[in-house]
Design an enzyme around this catalytic site. Structure first.
Site, PDB file in Angstrom:
ATOM      1  N   ASP A 229      48.676  48.503  39.561  1.00  0.00           N
ATOM      2  CA  ASP A 229      48.966  47.066  39.593  1.00  0.00           C
ATOM      3  C   ASP A 229      48.058  46.352  40.591  1.00  0.00           C
ATOM      4  O   ASP A 229      48.112  45.128  40.716  1.00  0.00           O
ATOM      5  CB  ASP A 229      50.438  46.809  39.955  1.00  0.00           C
ATOM      6  CG  ASP A 229      50.828  47.439  41.282  1.00  0.00           C
ATOM      7  OD1 ASP A 229      50.587  48.652  41.450  1.00  0.00           O
ATOM      8  OD2 ASP A 229      51.361  46.736  42.150  1.00  0.00           O
TER       9      ASP A 229
ATOM     10  N   ARG B   3      46.029  42.744  35.462  1.00  0.00           N
ATOM     11  CA  ARG B   3      45.817  44.060  36.075  1.00  0.00           C
ATOM     12  C   ARG B   3      45.934  45.159  35.029  1.00  0.00           C
ATOM     13  O   ARG B   3      46.460  44.918  33.939  1.00  0.00           O
ATOM     14  CB  ARG B   3      46.894  44.294  37.144  1.00  0.00           C
ATOM     15  CG  ARG B   3      47.018  43.172  38.140  1.00  0.00           C
ATOM     16  CD  ARG B   3      48.485  42.862  38.483  1.00  0.00           C
ATOM     17  NE  ARG B   3      48.575  41.589  39.224  1.00  0.00           N
ATOM     18  CZ  ARG B   3      48.492  41.493  40.534  1.00  0.00           C
ATOM     19  NH1 ARG B   3      48.392  42.589  41.254  1.00  0.00           N
ATOM     20  NH2 ARG B   3      48.537  40.331  41.138  1.00  0.00           N
TER      21      ARG B   3
ATOM     22  N   ASP C 203      61.908  39.287  49.855  1.00  0.00           N
ATOM     23  CA  ASP C 203      62.229  37.906  50.224  1.00  0.00           C
ATOM     24  C   ASP C 203      61.257  36.884  49.620  1.00  0.00           C
ATOM     25  O   ASP C 203      61.406  35.685  49.823  1.00  0.00           O
ATOM     26  CB  ASP C 203      62.267  37.762  51.752  1.00  0.00           C
ATOM     27  CG  ASP C 203      60.925  38.095  52.400  1.00  0.00           C
ATOM     28  OD1 ASP C 203      59.957  38.421  51.666  1.00  0.00           O
ATOM     29  OD2 ASP C 203      60.831  38.049  53.643  1.00  0.00           O
ATOM     30  N   GLY C 204      60.229  37.386  48.930  1.00  0.00           N
ATOM     31  CA  GLY C 204      59.284  36.460  48.297  1.00  0.00           C
ATOM     32  C   GLY C 204      58.324  35.802  49.273  1.00  0.00           C
ATOM     33  O   GLY C 204      57.571  34.896  48.910  1.00  0.00           O
TER      34      GLY C 204
ATOM     35  N   ASP D 139      44.097  42.342  46.094  1.00  0.00           N
ATOM     36  CA  ASP D 139      45.218  42.825  46.906  1.00  0.00           C
ATOM     37  C   ASP D 139      44.762  43.558  48.156  1.00  0.00           C
ATOM     38  O   ASP D 139      44.862  44.783  48.260  1.00  0.00           O
ATOM     39  CB  ASP D 139      46.171  43.687  46.067  1.00  0.00           C
ATOM     40  CG  ASP D 139      47.250  42.830  45.418  1.00  0.00           C
ATOM     41  OD1 ASP D 139      47.211  41.599  45.632  1.00  0.00           O
ATOM     42  OD2 ASP D 139      48.124  43.360  44.725  1.00  0.00           O
TER      43      ASP D 139
HETATM   44  P1  AMP Z   1      51.778  44.827  46.766  1.00  0.00           P
HETATM   45  O1  AMP Z   1      52.091  46.010  47.615  1.00  0.00           O
HETATM   46  O2  AMP Z   1      51.522  43.567  47.528  1.00  0.00           O
HETATM   47  O3  AMP Z   1      50.724  45.104  45.747  1.00  0.00           O
HETATM   48  O4  AMP Z   1      53.134  44.523  45.968  1.00  0.00           O
HETATM   49  C1  AMP Z   1      53.762  45.429  45.096  1.00  0.00           C
HETATM   50  C2  AMP Z   1      54.919  44.748  44.405  1.00  0.00           C
HETATM   51  O5  AMP Z   1      55.918  44.377  45.336  1.00  0.00           O
HETATM   52  C3  AMP Z   1      54.551  43.472  43.663  1.00  0.00           C
HETATM   53  O6  AMP Z   1      55.361  43.395  42.518  1.00  0.00           O
HETATM   54  C4  AMP Z   1      54.916  42.400  44.645  1.00  0.00           C
HETATM   55  O7  AMP Z   1      55.164  41.171  44.028  1.00  0.00           O
HETATM   56  C5  AMP Z   1      56.171  42.977  45.279  1.00  0.00           C
HETATM   57  N1  AMP Z   1      56.394  42.462  46.645  1.00  0.00           N
HETATM   58  C6  AMP Z   1      55.698  42.772  47.756  1.00  0.00           C
HETATM   59  N2  AMP Z   1      56.184  42.121  48.834  1.00  0.00           N
HETATM   60  C7  AMP Z   1      57.226  41.367  48.384  1.00  0.00           C
HETATM   61  C8  AMP Z   1      58.146  40.468  49.001  1.00  0.00           C
HETATM   62  N3  AMP Z   1      58.101  40.195  50.291  1.00  0.00           N
HETATM   63  N4  AMP Z   1      59.066  39.879  48.203  1.00  0.00           N
HETATM   64  C9  AMP Z   1      59.149  40.140  46.905  1.00  0.00           C
HETATM   65  N5  AMP Z   1      58.310  40.975  46.259  1.00  0.00           N
HETATM   66  C10 AMP Z   1      57.355  41.591  46.991  1.00  0.00           C
HETATM   67 MG    MG Z   2      49.805  44.180  44.385  1.00  0.00          MG
END
Ligand code: AMP
Ligand code: MG
Length: 499
Positions: A249, A179, A121-122, A259
């Site tokens: 990442d 990254r 959901d971003g 992160d």
């Molecule tokens: P993270 O676990 O925060 O390192 O995120 C891993 C990947 O998932 C990254 O590409 C983030 O941008 C994507 N991501 C995490 N949460 C969301 C969300 N709520 N909406 C869209 N993308 C997400």
């Molecule tokens: Mg991340």
């Protein structure tokens, strides 16, 4: 508000990002703005009201000079290549040159969907936003390279995770958000042009001391990145920090911690400690972090091989040597850090055993890692009353028994003898210990408590915790209770990704 954007990242090849504005939220309300950091960045906020700040750092108003973009990257998540990740809920507003001449990124997190959102959901819930704020600012105060927190704004919207939660937008500042997975993406696509442009950018931006005309500049760059990671992960271990999701990442090329999701500082020492609910096999457990760092860097080597001089065999050979060095650099940094924690000015033969013996005792007794080292500073003298340390055995959950107590006394005897032989100035010893053994860390139950209160619209607990964490190495009477590990009922067993 004036933000002195230069937007160097936006000049890289188009494949590196997707440009788009943030998606506004319903009712932005400022929770916290980091004024000292803003000043460091050269941001003039003197004429800005709280609402102006909230509007900008919620993404409702794009500040002058910003060129918002979502960065493209991929990565290995829990060992599996995910060829398409990217900023799915983050946007780089732009980069600035700070007051010290360093280039820094300003990024919104939770600012809406992007072409990289996949099913997401971003957005971001308030809890993880506050958690990242607390943890990264604590790491900064502890002296660990890290991204920083510039702002957190509540969105006035709900985000649905396991249940509906209040939403927020978090703004972070990084030396850059590039990254391991960023280079991996362009190697995977065999996009030499973007790969080289990015590598050049990283070299100039983060490793300006390297000779950018040297034939083997990318080899040197790789070695420099490995060195920073080896030292960074040593710092994590020395402080009892567990990152929790060391996917490629989530590893920067600048050497900053990034992160903060299901990360935590451990209370009782346990080499295999895991907090993350999504890390069921313990891949990112406390003691695995150095090896996982090396695994990630091997993936980086694969991505950079085509940039190394010579044929493929020669390139692999160079990468292999550097990856071996990583182990030595890490071990050295860790040993040096550990002996400092014990009050010694340098490492001598026998120290590694001495440290291993101690860690075994801490694990056997489930002793509090942070408090143990902090209290050790009170018992450096042979005639010292040892109760500050021994009383730790009476904390709930400690596995106390006579044999352990005896072993602890023997270890203390030997350590005190060593100190007396090797160090002449006892005041110096204590000062050295207190400068590396924090009194206050962001303990998981305190972080949870701050988030819970905030979710009920009380931000005072969050504010007080942040104040307590500003000077982690000082004895602050007002914050003494923040030194203590959780009571059994306060214990947080798992930190959920829940982001
Ligand atoms: P993270 O676990 O925060 O390192 O995120 C891993 C990947 O998932 C990254 O590409 C983030 O941008 C994507 N991501 C995490 N949460 C969301 C969300 N709520 N909406 C869209 N993308 C997400
Ligand atoms: Mg991340």
């Amino acid at each position: 508000m004036k933000i002195p954007f230069v937007n160097a990242y936006a000049q890289l090849p188009d494949a590196c990002f997707a440009k788009l504005p943030p998606t506004p939220v319903r009712a932005p309300r400022l929770i916290r703005f980091n004024y000292p950091l803003a000043q460091e960045l050269g941001i003039d906020s003197s004429a800005a009201s709280d609402q102006d700040i909230a509007d900008i750092f919620a993404g409702n108003r794009v500040p002058d000079g910003a060129d918002p973009l979502a960065m493209a990257y991929c990565g290995h998540q829990f060992g599996q290549l995910n060829p398409q990740l990217g900023d799915g809920r983050a946007l780089l507003l732009g980069d600035v040159i700070d007051q010290q001449g360093r280039q820094r990124d300003i990024q919104l997190k939770g600012s809406g969907r992007t072409p990289f959102s996949r099913g997401g959901d971003g957005r971001s819930p308030l809890g993880p936003a506050l958690r990242e704020y607390i943890l990264c600012e604590a790491m900064y105060a502890l002296g660990v390279p890290t991204t920083r927190a510039l702002a957190v704004v509540s969105s006035g919207e709900q985000v649905v995770r396991e249940q509906p939660e209040p939403g927020a937008v978090f703004t972070r500042v990084a030396a850059s958000h590039i990254r391991v997975g960023t280079l991996q993406l362009f190697a995977l696509r065999q996009d030499e042009q973007a790969l080289r442009a990015l590598a050049d950018h990283v070299l100039e931006r983060h490793y300006p001391h390297l000779d950018r005309t040297a034939d083997d500049r990318y080899v040197q760059l790789f070695a420099a990145i490995c060195r920073r990671q080896a030292e960074l992960i040593a710092q994590w271990l020395l402080l009892g920090f567990i990152h929790g999701v060391m996917n490629t990442d989530n590893m920067t090329l600048s050497g900053e911690t990034i992160d903060y999701g299901p990360c935590a500082f451990m209370d009782a020492f346990k080499a295999g400690q895991v907090f993350s609910s999504i890390d069921q096999r313990g891949r990112y457990a406390y003691q695995n972090q150095p090896a996982i760092g090396q695994w990630n860097l091997a993936r980086l080597a694969e991505a950079m091989l085509s940039l190394f001089p010579g044929d493929e065999d020669a390139a692999i050979q160079q990468a292999t040597t550097i990856l071996k060095d990583y182990n030595n650099i890490h071990s050295q940094a860790w040993e040096q850090g550990m002996v400092r924690k014990l009050g010694f000015s340098s490492v001598v033969a026998g120290d590694v055993q001495r440290i291993a013996g101690l860690l075994e005792l801490l694990e056997q007794g489930a002793l509090d890692y942070t408090l143990f080292f902090r209290r050790l500073g009170q018992v450096t003298q042979p005639n010292a009353d040892r109760s500050p340390v021994l009383s730790l055995l009476n904390l709930p959950d400690c596995r106390n028994n006579a044999a352990l107590e005896r072993a602890l006394h023997e270890w203390l005897d030997e350590w005190q003898q060593q100190l007396a032989q090797r160090e002449t100035e006892s005041a110096e010893v204590i000062a050295r210990m207190q400068s590396v053994n924090p009194a206050i860390i962001p303990r998981n139950h305190r972080v949870a408590e701050a988030i819970e209160a905030a979710e009920n619209d009380d931000f005072s607990v969050f504010e007080t915790l942040l104040s307590a964490l500003e000077q982690p190495y000082a004895e602050q009477a007002a914050f003494e209770h923040y030194q203590l590990p959780p009571e059994p009922e306060q214990k947080v067993l798992r930190t959920f990704c829940g982001t």
